[in-house]
Every structure is written in structure tokens, then in C-alpha cells.
Design a protein around this motif. Sequence first.
Motif, PDB file in Angstrom:
ATOM      1  N   TRP A  64       0.825  -1.207   0.000  1.00  0.00           N
ATOM      2  CA  TRP A  64       0.000   0.000   0.000  1.00  0.00           C
ATOM      3  C   TRP A  64       0.861   1.260   0.000  1.00  0.00           C
ATOM      4  N   GLY A  65       2.060   1.176   0.554  1.00  0.00           N
ATOM      5  CA  GLY A  65       2.914   2.355   0.630  1.00  0.00           C
ATOM      6  C   GLY A  65       3.974   2.426  -0.445  1.00  0.00           C
ATOM      7  N   TRP A  66       4.003   1.469  -1.363  1.00  0.00           N
ATOM      8  CA  TRP A  66       5.026   1.483  -2.409  1.00  0.00           C
ATOM      9  C   TRP A  66       4.661   2.475  -3.511  1.00  0.00           C
ATOM     10  N   ARG A  67       5.717   3.019  -4.127  1.00  0.00           N
ATOM     11  CA  ARG A  67       5.541   3.990  -5.197  1.00  0.00           C
ATOM     12  C   ARG A  67       6.414   3.593  -6.395  1.00  0.00           C
ATOM     13  N   PRO A  68       6.083   4.079  -7.600  1.00  0.00           N
ATOM     14  CA  PRO A  68       6.930   3.777  -8.758  1.00  0.00           C
ATOM     15  C   PRO A  68       8.378   4.171  -8.499  1.00  0.00           C
ATOM     16  N   GLY A  69       9.284   3.258  -8.834  1.00  0.00           N
ATOM     17  CA  GLY A  69      10.697   3.506  -8.605  1.00  0.00           C
ATOM     18  C   GLY A  69      11.224   2.893  -7.327  1.00  0.00           C
ATOM     19  N   ASP A  70      10.349   2.509  -6.399  1.00  0.00           N
ATOM     20  CA  ASP A  70      10.807   1.780  -5.211  1.00  0.00           C
ATOM     21  C   ASP A  70      11.408   0.435  -5.630  1.00  0.00           C
ATOM     22  N   ARG A  71      12.264  -0.097  -4.781  1.00  0.00           N
ATOM     23  CA  ARG A  71      12.986  -1.330  -5.126  1.00  0.00           C
ATOM     24  C   ARG A  71      12.689  -2.422  -4.093  1.00  0.00           C
ATOM     25  N   VAL A  72      12.437  -3.638  -4.599  1.00  0.00           N
ATOM     26  CA  VAL A  72      12.259  -4.822  -3.761  1.00  0.00           C
ATOM     27  C   VAL A  72      13.288  -5.854  -4.206  1.00  0.00           C
ATOM     28  N   LEU A  73      14.018  -6.422  -3.251  1.00  0.00           N
ATOM     29  CA  LEU A  73      15.046  -7.417  -3.551  1.00  0.00           C
ATOM     30  C   LEU A  73      14.543  -8.803  -3.163  1.00  0.00           C
TER      31      LEU A  73
END
Length: 499
Positions: A192-201
Motif C-alpha cells: 500500500w505504501g510502495w511507489r513507482p521507482g521503489d525497489r524490492v530485492l
Amino acid sequence: MEAGAQPHVQLVQQATNVGLNGRRAGRAASWTPARPFLVRSNRLGGASRWLLRLTGWPPLSRPPPCLCCSSGSSDHIPTLHSHCSMAAAADQAWTEADTAAARRAIPHLRPGLVHLNNAGCSIPMHATLAAVQDYLAREASDGGYEVFDASVDALRRPYTALATLLNCRPEEIAVLTSATAAWQQVLYGLAWGWRPGDRVLTSVHEYGSNAIALLQLAGRTGVSLEVIPETPDGDINTAALQRMLGSSPKPVLVAISHIPTSSGQVYDAAAVGALCRQAGVLYMLDACQSIGQLPVDVQAIQCDFACGTGRKYLRGPRGSGFLFCRSDALDKFEPAVLDNTGGSWSGSREYSIDPTAKRFESYEMAFAAKVGLGVAVEECVQLGIGRIWSRVQHLAQQLRQGLAALPGVTVQDRGRLLCGLVSFTVEGLTADELQQGLAARHINTSVSRIGSSRWDFEARQLEAVVRASVHCFNTEEELQRCVEAVGQLAAAAARGGQR
């Protein structure tokens, strides 16, 4: 597709462009493998398959690393340090009397059946089965709500037992219907708090259900999904991870599987946790295959979240799972969904959330399974997770050695540390044919297909493997039966398909 990208990357990108109900999502997903992963993909092939070392571990010239905290040398097989909570039990050697007791605890196992599918669904102990049956019988005689109200202690047991096993507080445990349900409560809540450009590994050997969810959320939110490469010996590449954590923007989550569904590989989860804690990045560990098989100390690992299931190495009922959520991570986000258990309707336009990890739970589940989970975890704690791990490693090594000595058989496990999952293929047989041939000889195994570990399998040019997974109640004689049966099937395939 960018020049030089691997074909499978293009397929993944295409898959993430589809949103709900098959509609095309508003933003295309960004899936960016780290460069070392692509290099490894180019190197791996039929001519360079990983070979299992069967000559034994080198002499211990210096202290081996601790399984929980990863201190000590990284060159030798991990052990348990005296300061770790499960060390004392590991010092007690497994005996023939222990094996006999373990067999007596599963009296319902069909005579003559060799169960080597413990990583799928293990055999519950009699005490667990009896607790489930008793609860269901009382529901039938007294009523479900009434039995629930009268079973406070039994329904509290999963929280206290899991807290003991994982080295956390009962308030940091939620009980759900599966590990996947637990994982999704966290992942979709965080998203819910993620935005375009955020990164998940995430990891090379990530489980299919986890990868699908990550790809779906990448398509929905525009986050970049990056795969952490592995070292040549099959562990997670912590040097690469440290660089990825230090890159801008800082990742919003590291989510990895401790053990893959398709092989005996064990990642150094504590090393990952130390780096995530240092970088201030949330860390989610899928411990579905490790909890109940080897010591999982969430304090030493330093994960913020860990999920597991009852039906695998804990030998609990199907339909039971659980989540650990560290107390200081509780208020960083809301669960993906809330109901009257995880929250309260506190005003006509307001709701409040349970202050503990129970906020992740839902009202309805099989309460007989919840009771059975508590009994199963208590049985595991009583037996000693260190002793279970020692026994499982011994049996798995014996099985790998026996299979690797057979003509036409390839053991597909790779990694610095290997566990009770043993994966293999036979030349001239599909994985399904091999699994069915073993089933005809009363040996339970399972098939892991590319859809469960696509990134790893594509890199190693595998479509499917047979997985035999041992537990402490298995015997050396059962493993010999399995090796002989695989040998017969391999020999028949070599002669031209006669089985």
C-alpha cells in the motif's frame, strides 16, 4: 527487451503487464536482475552442471560458523554456538532408541510405506492427530462455539510453543491457514505504501507463489523487482546484496526464501539479516521449509517477518500456518486485510487494530488444525530442534551419496549448506515417470517443476526434478530401499524403457 538481456527476463516482464481479470495494468513492471545473476545464467548449462561434492567436509582447522548467528569461519559445515538457544539439544547424539521412539510416535503410517515427502506434507505424530480428532469430535458433540470457548489453553498453545521454537514473544506470532496467507498479509500490506521507482530485492530460488505475488505487485505499483545473485558455491551473495542495499533509492523490502522448494540449498539467512538491519531495510523470510527442520532463531537472523507452515517439517495439520512479526515492525504498515479478529469497529467511521501480531489473523479457520499445530510444535521443541537437524543432515547425506553413485542419476542439489531436501534426475526418465515408478514401489516422493522455481531452473536448464525429503523418523534401511529403487528405474531406462 534491452540488448543482452536474457530471454526469460522478457517473459517475466510480459507476465507482469497483466493486471486484475486479465486487463493490462496501468504501469509495466520493472524486473531488473543484478548483473552477477545474468553472468551466472550465461555460465550455467548442460556442460557445466553443478556436481555434488561427496568426499566429505574438510577437517575443521578452525571453529565452524554458527547456524544461527553466522559467526566463525564460512568454509566449513555450520554448527551451533553455545550461546544459541538450541545448542544444548544438538549435543545429544541421535541413537537407535530415538529412531524406534520416533517410529512408535507415528503408528498410523501404512506398513511398508517409505515416506520421503516430508517437505511436502509430513506424517503427524499420534499426539497431534489425537488432538485434532478430539477437537473435531467435541465440536460434533458440544457445538463449535462452545468448544472454542472451553479450549482457551489449547488454542493459546501455538503462540507459546512457536515463541519458544523461534525465540520470540507470543505477541509476535499470528496463526493463519498457511504460510502463503501469512506472507501475503505482510507483502500486500506493505505494498500500500510502495511507489513507482521503489525497489524490492528477492532471491534466485524464490518460490513460485512468492514470485507471482511480487510480479503482480510490481505491475500494480511500478516497483523494481531485483534478484540477488548467488555465490559460486550456491549461497546468497552477501557482497552483492550489500551493494544493492547501498544503492539509491534504498530498497523498501528484502524478501527471500530460506530453503527453496526444489533442492536442499540453505541460504545464510542471518548474514542477510545483519545487512538489512545495518541498512535499515525491512526483511521478510519465507521459512516454510526450514522451521521444524533446522534451528530458526529470529533474533539471531534479525528478520522483521518470517512465515511458516504446519504441514511440512513441523508435522502439523494441513491448513495451518503462522507468521512472526517483530514488535517494532508492527506499526510500520497495516495488514493486507482486516476483519473482526485483526481489528475492531471502534466508531461509526473508525476502526482500531489489534496491538499484537494477531492483527494479521482472520476470524475463521479450522480450530482443530490450530490446536493440532500447537501440539506439533510442542513435540518438536521437546524432541529438540538441534537433534532433529543433526539427524536430518545425516540421513540426507547418506541418500545423496547413494544416489550420486548410481549410473545415469544426477543429484541436483548445490549449496554450501544442504538440508533434508534431496533433488535428483535420471537420464531417460521424466521427473513424473521417476516419481510414479517410486510410488509403485511404495516410496513417496514429489516432483518440483519449473513453475515453482523458474528463475533458478531456467539458469540451470532444468524443467523438473524429483524431490525426496527426509525427516528424523526415516531409517537408513528406507533410504537404501529408495536408492535401490532409483537404481532399478535408471537401469531399465538405460536398457530402453523397460520398467
